[in-house]
Design a protein around this motif. Structure first.
Motif, mmCIF file in Angstrom:
data_model
loop_
_atom_site.group_PDB
_atom_site.id
_atom_site.type_symbol
_atom_site.label_atom_id
_atom_site.label_comp_id
_atom_site.label_asym_id
_atom_site.label_seq_id
_atom_site.Cartn_x
_atom_site.Cartn_y
_atom_site.Cartn_z
ATOM 1 N N UNK A 926 0.625 -1.045 0.162
ATOM 2 C CA UNK A 926 0.003 -0.100 -0.038
ATOM 3 C C UNK A 926 0.936 1.181 0.102
ATOM 4 N N UNK A 927 1.881 1.201 0.963
ATOM 5 C CA UNK A 927 2.871 2.359 0.578
ATOM 6 C C UNK A 927 3.493 2.613 -0.537
ATOM 7 N N UNK A 928 3.729 1.628 -1.162
ATOM 8 C CA UNK A 928 4.424 1.597 -2.446
ATOM 9 C C UNK A 928 3.487 2.318 -3.574
ATOM 10 N N UNK A 929 2.237 1.755 -3.540
ATOM 11 C CA UNK A 929 1.282 1.970 -4.448
ATOM 12 C C UNK A 929 0.857 3.639 -4.396
ATOM 13 N N UNK A 930 0.804 3.985 -2.935
ATOM 14 C CA UNK A 930 0.201 5.245 -2.636
ATOM 15 C C UNK A 930 1.398 6.411 -3.327
ATOM 16 N N UNK A 931 2.698 5.981 -2.949
ATOM 17 C CA UNK A 931 3.638 6.766 -3.452
ATOM 18 C C UNK A 931 3.666 6.838 -5.211
ATOM 19 N N UNK A 932 3.266 5.838 -5.764
ATOM 20 C CA UNK A 932 3.141 5.710 -7.162
ATOM 21 C C UNK A 932 1.791 6.133 -7.730
ATOM 22 N N UNK A 933 0.809 6.650 -6.940
ATOM 23 C CA UNK A 933 -0.454 7.177 -7.239
ATOM 24 C C UNK A 933 -1.198 5.938 -7.670
ATOM 25 N N UNK A 934 -1.160 4.779 -7.109
ATOM 26 C CA UNK A 934 -1.844 3.602 -7.781
ATOM 27 C C UNK A 934 -2.965 3.082 -6.644
ATOM 28 N N UNK A 935 -4.130 2.917 -6.913
ATOM 29 C CA UNK A 935 -5.161 2.459 -6.232
ATOM 30 C C UNK A 935 -4.899 1.079 -5.600
ATOM 31 N N UNK A 936 -5.307 0.581 -4.480
ATOM 32 C CA UNK A 936 -4.950 -0.729 -4.048
ATOM 33 C C UNK A 936 -6.583 -1.540 -3.603
ATOM 34 N N UNK A 937 -6.709 -2.520 -4.110
ATOM 35 C CA UNK A 937 -7.749 -3.493 -3.411
ATOM 36 C C UNK A 937 -7.459 -4.420 -2.721
ATOM 37 N N UNK A 938 -7.881 -4.953 -1.421
ATOM 38 C CA UNK A 938 -7.537 -6.139 -0.906
ATOM 39 C C UNK A 938 -8.580 -7.115 -1.029
ATOM 40 N N UNK A 939 -8.193 -8.367 -1.566
ATOM 41 C CA UNK A 939 -8.952 -9.316 -1.665
ATOM 42 C C UNK A 939 -9.464 -10.304 -0.503
ATOM 43 N N UNK A 940 -10.426 -10.962 -0.516
ATOM 44 C CA UNK A 940 -10.667 -11.894 0.516
ATOM 45 C C UNK A 940 -10.836 -11.466 2.065
#
Length: 997
Positions: A926-940
């Motif tokens: 999540x930290x890496x994606x936030x810095x890259x401006x990418x949204x994250x979705x947690x499955x399960x």
């Protein structure tokens, strides 16, 4: 001879003059028949046929016009109008030539009358057609007016029903209040009584309008004027009844302000009256139709009368012509009988004279010719040219003497020509032999020609070169045994077959049909021998040394793998067949091992095919070393190998060998500086337990290999009987899958994607479901791999994309839909076009569609895949990385392509609260994606604790049973409507938000 010829000519001339006179007399009588009675009788028959044809056309036109429906009357009118009277005109002209003027004038009158009747028939039929069109048009106008009347009455009834219904509703409300019930009943009764005339009058109007419509009969009106008058009277009575019922309801309508409606009804009735009984109305048309029918009857009677008159005239003239013809024939017969006696007498005298002339001719001509013929036969039987003719025959001054002299000169000329031809033939034979020798010398094979006495006739230079002979050794006339001895001295050895040798050439070697000869073991020569017509032999010697080397090389390549040098599938199957046959004879056992390399495709894709080829060579070498001499190893193709274990094989020994193969192949490979690790999956089938047929055993070994791959690879599995059933079940499932795709049997369920910050649904992920008609719902994990293997995933993926876009187009404009795309769909190179087509057909905005891919997509042809993803992103479609963290190089893919979303695999979410390692991974992603401006979705996500932990780590979205199970499209739409109305929030969850299906 001349006197005899003169007498014969005189007799023949006399006979010809007498016969000619008699023939001229008969010819005069026949010409009389041909010029008068015969043609007249023929013309009478033709004219009668023409008359029948014209009358048939007339009757056919009347029948089609008045009795048949749907007939092409215009064609019949055209045929009658262009009727041919040529035969009748010819008959009339012929009658005038033979002085039958009165009959000819009667024919002219009857013909003119027939033409007039035809015109009347055509005029009546045309009038009938015109009047029929007027009849149909008048009926159509009346039906249209009645339809308008029905519509007006229907509106009136609808208005009355509304009035009564409203009154009943008011009465029901009063009844419920239980007050004023009596007054309300009185009021309701008054309404019903007041509206009753309208209702009754409206239904009467409908009844009489339908009766009037039923009276319109089209082509079925009666023909008589009396019956037609009754029909018209009934129509007028129905019209009068309509007017009467309109007058009955007029006061009720005017009392309720419906004066315009009354005028509308009167206008419709007036129009119906004009169309029925007005000028040019239906009644006038029907009466005109009756008049036309009467004209038809009159014209038909005239036609029959004229037909009778014409037929009588033609019949009378035909009878006259027939009688005249019979009289002429009788006169000719008398002429012939009188001439016959004269001709017979002259012919008898001529015959006697001819017999006498023949006897004299035989004495003077036939006997000399017989002598000449006997001489010719003798020359033919003896075959020579020596002959002797009598001098008296040669000295005759007539034609016989000339013939004998010519024959004598011919035979002398033939004798001289024979001598000249014999000399020329000897020269030609020598020239032909020289040409044959030159041609034989130019042939690349060695040629040896012998005579019936086994002596040399001819041997070319190539024969001498093949066997090391000189020109003196093969001179014509040399004995064949001498040649064989010289060949033996030069090292020639006969090979009875490829293994057996014979030390000597047998005496009749060159007379045999075919042999293979070896010269000092250096060259191989094929000798082919044929018998000549005179009993000699022609032996062709061909050096096949180079050709046999090439054939051996081709045979090796056809049975061996060009890369590894191992036997290929063809040779291996032959070895397997031979081994199984030997096992059946000796009762021994054998084992067949199928090997398939694991991770070999990854090596090919990442390091290139040259490295892959060297890896296959290394694998083949390790297989040879481990197997040794106890069996056969082959490469079947690609990364597939097969091993046949013989020499008292057993399952235990086969398992041990398989373990050694797995261990040996699993050792690292150093190829061009690359350290490569691969594995191998092995399937084992034992003979004869698992089959004694080669194809069956190979099939069972392949099934065992498939099970080894299913069980995690890098293992070996023996064939079991249940595997065959599993394969058959998988095959049936594949067939059902094709049927389901063709018949649109799939369903889409949608699982919500919740925003963890706002607690609202931001979208849905489309999940494929298959309700099998016999097996119920089948898990995607079971049928998706089959679809990918068979290529059906392309069609299924297109269907899912289209259906998902259609459903999402019905949702609010800020809700997205996510669709999973298989790696196989990227190989078709049409994914971008399919996305454009789905968006265009559904009208969904491109920014509302998310395409989810796994890391497996980027493992194959990365550049092409990245190009497709870039094209989709330029369209506005969002790209999401699914199952992030489970692959080999997930972080490198984030560097290669700018994803819009990353989905954290459920493996990191399930035990989120049981250890810091999983939480650390989620935090890092999540930290890496936030810095890259990418949204994250947690499955399960399945619990509130997981949800709160993910929110605390900055995860953008959550997906799982806790936030919502997959549900049908209709339930997803209902959930969105509830969200819009009730403002649902994830923070309020104490239990699963949606109990999805």
């Amino acid at each position: 001879m001349t006197a005899i010829g003169a007498v014969l000519v005189l007799l023949i001339g006399t006979l010809g003059v007498v016969s000619t006179q008699q023939i001229l007399a008969v010819s005069h009588g026949i010409r009389l028949i041909n010029e008068t009675t015969g043609p007249l009788y023929t013309d009478a028959l033709r004219a009668s046929a023409a008359l029948q044809h014209v009358n048939s056309l007339s009757r056919n036109l009347i029948d089609e016009c008045f009795n048949r429906t749907g007939a092409d009357v215009s064609r019949s009118i055209f045929a009658l109008r262009n009727a041919d009277f040529t035969d009748i005109e010819a008959f009339r002209s012929h009658a005038e030539k033979v002085r039958l003027d009165e009959l000819g004038r009667n024919l002219i009158g009857a013909q003119s009358e027939l033409v007039g009747i035809q015109r009347q028939i055509i005029n009546v039929c045309e009038a009938r057609q015109t009047n029929r069109e007027r009849l149909l048009r008048a009926e159509e106008e009346i039906r249209f007016s009645l339809t308008r009347l029905d519509i007006a009455v229907a509106g009136l009834l609808e208005q009355s029903d509304k009035t009564i219904s409203g009154s009943l509703d008011d009465a029901e409300r009063v009844f419920r209040q239980t007050q004023g019930m009596d007054n309300e009943l009185l009021r309701l009764g008054a309404i019903l009584v007041g509206d009753w005339p309208l209702v009754r009058g409206s239904y009467d109007l409908r009844l009489h309008a339908q009766k009037l419509r039923d009276s319109l009969l089209g082509d079925a009106y009666p023909a008589s004027s009396q019956s037609l008058a009754l029909v018209v009277q009934g129509q007028v009575e129905e019209l009068t009844a309509l007017r009467r019922h309109v007058l009955k309801i007029t006061p009720w309508l005017k009392s309720r302000g419906q004066s315009e409606f009354v005028q509308h009804l009167e206008e419709i009735l007036s129009r119906i009256s004009d169309e029925l009984i007005g000028m040019n109305g239906l009644r006038d048309v029907l009466m005109q139709n009756v008049h036309i029918g009467e004209r038809v009857l009159t014209t038909t009677r005239l036609l029959r009368l004229n037909e009778y008159r014409l037929s009588k005239m033609l019949q009378k003239l035909a009878i006259w012509a027939k009688l005249e013809n019979q009289d002429s024939v009788e006169r000719i017969s008398q002429k012939i009988d009188s001439s016959l006696v004269t001709i017979i007498g002259v012919a008898t005298f001529a015959a006697l004279a001819c017999i006498a002339a023949v006897l004299a001719f035989g004495a003077l001509v036939t006997r000399p010719i017989e002598k000449l013929t006997a001489c010719v036969r003798r020359l033919r039987s003896e075959g020579g040219y020596a002959h002797h003719l009598p001098e008296r025959l040669l000295s005759r001054p007539d034609e016989i003497g000339s013939l004998a002299t010519s024959f004598d000169n011919l035979m002398r000329s033939l004798e001289q020509a024979r001598l000249d031809l014999l000399a020329a033939s000897r020269l030609e034979v020598r020239q032909q032999f020289d040409r044959l020798k030159s041609a034989v010398e130019s042939i690349p094979q060695g040629i040896l020609l012998t005579g019936p006495d086994e002596r040399i006739l001819l041997a070319n230079g190539n024969f001498r070169a093949l066997f090391g002979l000189t020109e003196e050794d093969v001179q014509p006339g040399t004995d064949l045994q001498v040649i064989i001895a010289r060949c033996k001295q030069n090292g020639a050895v006969v090979l009875a077959d490829d293994n057996e040798r014979t030390a000597e050439l047998h005496p009749h070697f060159f007379l045999s049909s075919q042999r293979i000869v070896s010269i000092r073991g250096e060259r191989t020569i094929v000798v082919t021998t044929a018998i000549t017509p005179e009993g000699g032999t022609v032996a062709v010697h061909e050096d096949v040394t180079e050709r046999r080397k090439q054939e051996e090389k081709i045979s090796y390549l056809a049975h061996h793998d060009a890369l590894t040098g191992l036997p290929n599938r063809v040779l291996f199957r032959e070895q397997l067949v031979e081994t199984l046959a030997a096992c059946q004879t000796s009762g021994a056992a054998a084992a067949l091992l199928y090997l398939d390399l694991d991770q070999f495709k990854t090596v090919n894709d990442t390091l290139g095919h040259p490295i892959g080829d060297r890896l296959l060579i290394a694998v083949a070498e390790r297989l040879r070393e481990e197997l040794g001499d106890s069996g056969h190893v082959a490469r079947l193709g690609g990364d597939e190998f097969a091993v046949l274990l013989v020499d008292r094989s057993s399952p235990t020994r086969a398992a041990e060998l398989a373990d050694r193969f797995i261990s040996a192949i699993g050792e690292p490979y150093d190829i061009s500086g690359h350290c490569i690790f691969i594995g191998v999956s092995i399937g084992i089938a034992n003979a004869p337990v698992d089959g004694d047929d080669a194809d069956l055993l190979m099939k069972h070994a392949d099934m065992a290999l498939y099970r080894a791959k299913q069980d995690g690879r890098n293992v070996h599995r023996f064939f079991e009987g249940a595997m065959d059933k599993e394969i058959q079940a998988r095959r049936e499932l594949e067939i059902d899958l094709r049927h389901a795709l063709a018949n649109d049997e799939f369903l889409l369920h949608f699982q919500p994607l919740f925003n963890l910050q706002g607690g609202q649904i931001e979208g849905f992920e489309a999940l494929l479901r298959w309700p099998h008609p016999r097996l119920g719902f089948i898990s995607p994990a079971e049928f998706i791999p089959i679809a990918e293997e068979t290529g059906l995933i392309s069609g299924i993926g297109t269907w899912v994309l289209r259906k998902a876009c259609e459903e999402a187009a019905r949702w609010p404009s800020h809700i997205r839909v996510a669709v999973n795309v298989s790696p196989v769909q990227f190989r078709t190179k049409t994914l971008v076009l399919e996305v454009i087509a789905a968006l265009g057909a559904s009208g969904l905005s491109a920014n509302r569609l998310e395409v989810e891919i796994t890391e497996g997509v980027l493992l194959q042809d990365t550049d092409a895949t990245l190009s497709i993803l870039s094209d989709l992103q330029r369209l506005g479609v969002r790209i999401a990385m699914d199952d992030f963290g489970t692959g080999y190089s997930s972080l490198s893919y984030l560097r290669k392509f700018r994803f819009d979303k990353v989905k954290i695999d459920r493996a990191f979410v399930q035990d989120l609260n049981k250890g810091d390692d999983k939480l650390a991974v989620v935090r890092a992603v999540t930290g890496l994606c936030t810095s890259l401006g990418i949204a994250t979705t947690a499955e399960g996500v399945e619990s509130e604790e997981q949800l709160l932990a993910l929110k605390a780590e900055g995860c953008t979205q959550a997906q799982g049973y806790y936030t919502g199970r997959p549900m049908p499209a209709q339930q997803a739409t209902t959930l969105l409507m509830q969200q819009e109305v009730m403002g649902m929030s994830v923070q309020s969850f104490g239990a699963p938000v949606v109990a999805g299906s």
